[in-house]
Design a protein around this motif. Structure first.
Motif, PDB file in Angstrom:
ATOM      1  N   ARG A 146       0.836  -1.203   0.000  1.00 54.27           N
ATOM      2  CA  ARG A 146       0.000   0.000   0.000  1.00 54.27           C
ATOM      3  C   ARG A 146       0.869   1.250   0.000  1.00 54.27           C
ATOM      4  O   ARG A 146       2.037   1.201   0.390  1.00 54.27           O
ATOM      5  CB  ARG A 146      -0.924  -0.010   1.221  1.00 54.27           C
ATOM      6  N   ARG A 147       0.256   2.359  -0.432  1.00 55.79           N
ATOM      7  CA  ARG A 147       1.015   3.597  -0.518  1.00 55.79           C
ATOM      8  C   ARG A 147       0.251   4.721   0.180  1.00 55.79           C
ATOM      9  O   ARG A 147      -0.971   4.726   0.227  1.00 55.79           O
ATOM     10  CB  ARG A 147       1.264   3.980  -1.975  1.00 55.79           C
ATOM     11  N   GLU A 148       1.021   5.659   0.719  1.00 54.99           N
ATOM     12  CA  GLU A 148       0.414   6.817   1.360  1.00 54.99           C
ATOM     13  C   GLU A 148       0.282   7.957   0.360  1.00 54.99           C
ATOM     14  O   GLU A 148       1.229   8.282  -0.364  1.00 54.99           O
ATOM     15  CB  GLU A 148       1.251   7.276   2.554  1.00 54.99           C
ATOM     16  N   ALA A 213     -14.209  12.163   4.556  1.00 51.12           N
ATOM     17  CA  ALA A 213     -14.987  10.964   4.863  1.00 51.12           C
ATOM     18  C   ALA A 213     -15.060  10.035   3.657  1.00 51.12           C
ATOM     19  O   ALA A 213     -14.918   8.808   3.787  1.00 51.12           O
ATOM     20  CB  ALA A 213     -16.391  11.352   5.315  1.00 51.12           C
ATOM     21  N   GLU A 214     -15.252  10.596   2.461  1.00 50.03           N
ATOM     22  CA  GLU A 214     -15.344   9.779   1.256  1.00 50.03           C
ATOM     23  C   GLU A 214     -14.007   9.111   0.934  1.00 50.03           C
ATOM     24  O   GLU A 214     -13.952   7.927   0.607  1.00 50.03           O
ATOM     25  CB  GLU A 214     -15.800  10.642   0.077  1.00 50.03           C
ATOM     26  N   LEU A 215     -12.922   9.849   1.051  1.00 52.78           N
ATOM     27  CA  LEU A 215     -11.600   9.272   0.820  1.00 52.78           C
ATOM     28  C   LEU A 215     -11.283   8.210   1.873  1.00 52.78           C
ATOM     29  O   LEU A 215     -10.647   7.190   1.577  1.00 52.78           O
ATOM     30  CB  LEU A 215     -10.534  10.366   0.845  1.00 52.78           C
ATOM     31  N   GLY A 216     -11.729   8.453   3.108  1.00 49.20           N
ATOM     32  CA  GLY A 216     -11.510   7.483   4.177  1.00 49.20           C
ATOM     33  C   GLY A 216     -12.221   6.171   3.930  1.00 49.20           C
ATOM     34  O   GLY A 216     -11.745   5.110   4.363  1.00 49.20           O
ATOM     35  N   VAL A 220      -7.499   2.279   3.174  1.00 50.90           N
ATOM     36  CA  VAL A 220      -7.389   1.280   4.241  1.00 50.90           C
ATOM     37  C   VAL A 220      -7.341   1.975   5.595  1.00 50.90           C
ATOM     38  O   VAL A 220      -7.860   1.477   6.593  1.00 50.90           O
ATOM     39  CB  VAL A 220      -6.132   0.416   4.027  1.00 50.90           C
ATOM     40  N   ALA A 221      -6.686   3.131   5.631  1.00 47.59           N
ATOM     41  CA  ALA A 221      -6.580   3.922   6.859  1.00 47.59           C
ATOM     42  C   ALA A 221      -6.421   5.378   6.461  1.00 47.59           C
ATOM     43  O   ALA A 221      -5.940   5.682   5.355  1.00 47.59           O
ATOM     44  CB  ALA A 221      -5.398   3.458   7.713  1.00 47.59           C
ATOM     45  N   TYR A 245      -3.691   9.272   3.505  1.00 46.50           N
ATOM     46  CA  TYR A 245      -4.534   8.115   3.220  1.00 46.50           C
ATOM     47  C   TYR A 245      -3.666   6.955   2.745  1.00 46.50           C
ATOM     48  O   TYR A 245      -2.841   7.126   1.843  1.00 46.50           O
ATOM     49  CB  TYR A 245      -5.577   8.475   2.150  1.00 46.50           C
ATOM     50  N   LEU A 246      -3.856   5.809   3.373  1.00 46.54           N
ATOM     51  CA  LEU A 246      -3.151   4.594   2.983  1.00 46.54           C
ATOM     52  C   LEU A 246      -4.069   3.833   2.029  1.00 46.54           C
ATOM     53  O   LEU A 246      -5.156   3.402   2.423  1.00 46.54           O
ATOM     54  CB  LEU A 246      -2.827   3.757   4.220  1.00 46.54           C
ATOM     55  N   VAL A 247      -3.617   3.662   0.785  1.00 43.46           N
ATOM     56  CA  VAL A 247      -4.511   3.198  -0.270  1.00 43.46           C
ATOM     57  C   VAL A 247      -3.930   1.957  -0.962  1.00 43.46           C
ATOM     58  O   VAL A 247      -2.740   1.910  -1.266  1.00 43.46           O
ATOM     59  CB  VAL A 247      -4.743   4.305  -1.322  1.00 43.46           C
TER      60      VAL A 247
END
Length: 294
Positions: A146-148, A213-216, A220-221, A245-247
């Motif tokens: 995952r990437r931030e 909130a939508e991105l959250g 993942v976190a 955001y960890l995606v």
């Protein structure tokens, strides 16, 4: 085992996965590829550690700490207090620290540690890996693959204030009839202008909350950091969102689509990254300060 120089400390950058060979003091096979990239950069003059130190692995129990030597006359507890007042020096240390962390993160799961984390020797670093083994393993498992991404949202300067709700006849009518003195008219206009800016800021903040909130929900976190000062952000507009955001890579297009849908009225949205997962690898290393010798 190497002998630690009494005038040197061991600067810790990050922890990564290793292998059982680390128990015998060998560099684990899975780490050689990571370190070859780091070391080739050092030898080529492109990348080195803090103050030019050579980055090396310290393996232990399936983990590897990545460290370099630093002089205690700059990184000892008392000298460090003075050094941290030199912003140019701090910036140089931060750049070198992040350069090493980014190289490691590009090669595999990485748990960066806080800037200026210094130990008296490698034995202390090994003790850390023993003591916090499960914590580091959990963090590395969480960020693997995952990437931030960073998202900053600013109040658009060119956005007109929200339209006021219908009300009784505007005060301007009274003014036209001669009811206001010039001074009172000025104060009224100033109050209306202030109310308009407050309404605009409130509307932008509400949209920023919805965006976070939508991105959250996709990430993942997520973490919401304090808005940056304009001197740090380089922008004069008010920052209403400073999120991390960890995606998962499979959801990055969906993540980007949400950002595109929120660009426009009220918000100017800026995407940064990908970064090493600084915002999602925090671990208390048992010190009551941000840096210095442990």
């Amino acid at each position: 085992m190497r002998d630690d120089h009494p005038g040197q400390g061991v600067y810790l950058y990050a922890v990564t996965y290793g292998g059982t060979a680390g128990e015998r003091g060998e560099v684990p096979a899975g780490v050689r590829g990571i370190m070859s990239g780091v070391m080739s950069g050092v030898m080529g003059g492109v990348m080195g550690g803090v103050m030019g130190g050579v980055v090396r692995p310290v393996p232990r129990g399936g983990l590897v700490a990545h460290v370099s030597d630093v002089p205690l006359d700059r990184f000892g507890e008392e000298p460090l207090r003075r050094s941290l007042e030199d912003l140019d020096w701090v910036e140089g240390v931060a750049r070198a620290h992040h350069r090493v962390v980014e190289a490691l993160a590009a090669a595999g799961p990485t748990a960066p540690v806080r800037l200026v984390t210094v130990y008296t020797g490698e034995d202390q670093v090994r003790d850390l890996l023993d003591l916090r083994h499960d914590d580091f393993m959990e963090i590395l498992s969480h960020v693997a693959g995952r990437r931030e991404w960073g998202v900053k949202a600013y109040l658009r300067r060119d956005t007109p204030p929200p339209s006021p709700a219908p009300s009784s006849p505007a005060p301007a009518a009274t003014t036209a009839a001669g009811g206001d003195s010039p001074g009172m008219a000025y104060l009224r206009r100033k109050k209306e202008s202030l109310r308009g800016r407050e309404d605009l800021w409130r509307a932008a903040a509400e949209r920023a909350e919805l965006l976070h909130a939508e991105l959250g929900r996709i990430a993942v976190a997520s973490r919401r950091h304090r808005p940056q000062d304009p001197q740090l952000s380089g922008r004069s507009e008010s920052m209403v969102l400073n999120g991390a955001y960890l995606v998962d890579p499979a959801r990055e297009e969906e993540f980007a689509a949400v950002l595109d849908s929120c660009r426009g009225r009220f918000l100017d949205v800026e995407l940064t990254g990908p970064w090493a997962p600084y915002s999602f690898t925090s671990i208390d290393l048992g010190a009551g300060r941000g840096g210095g010798v442990r």
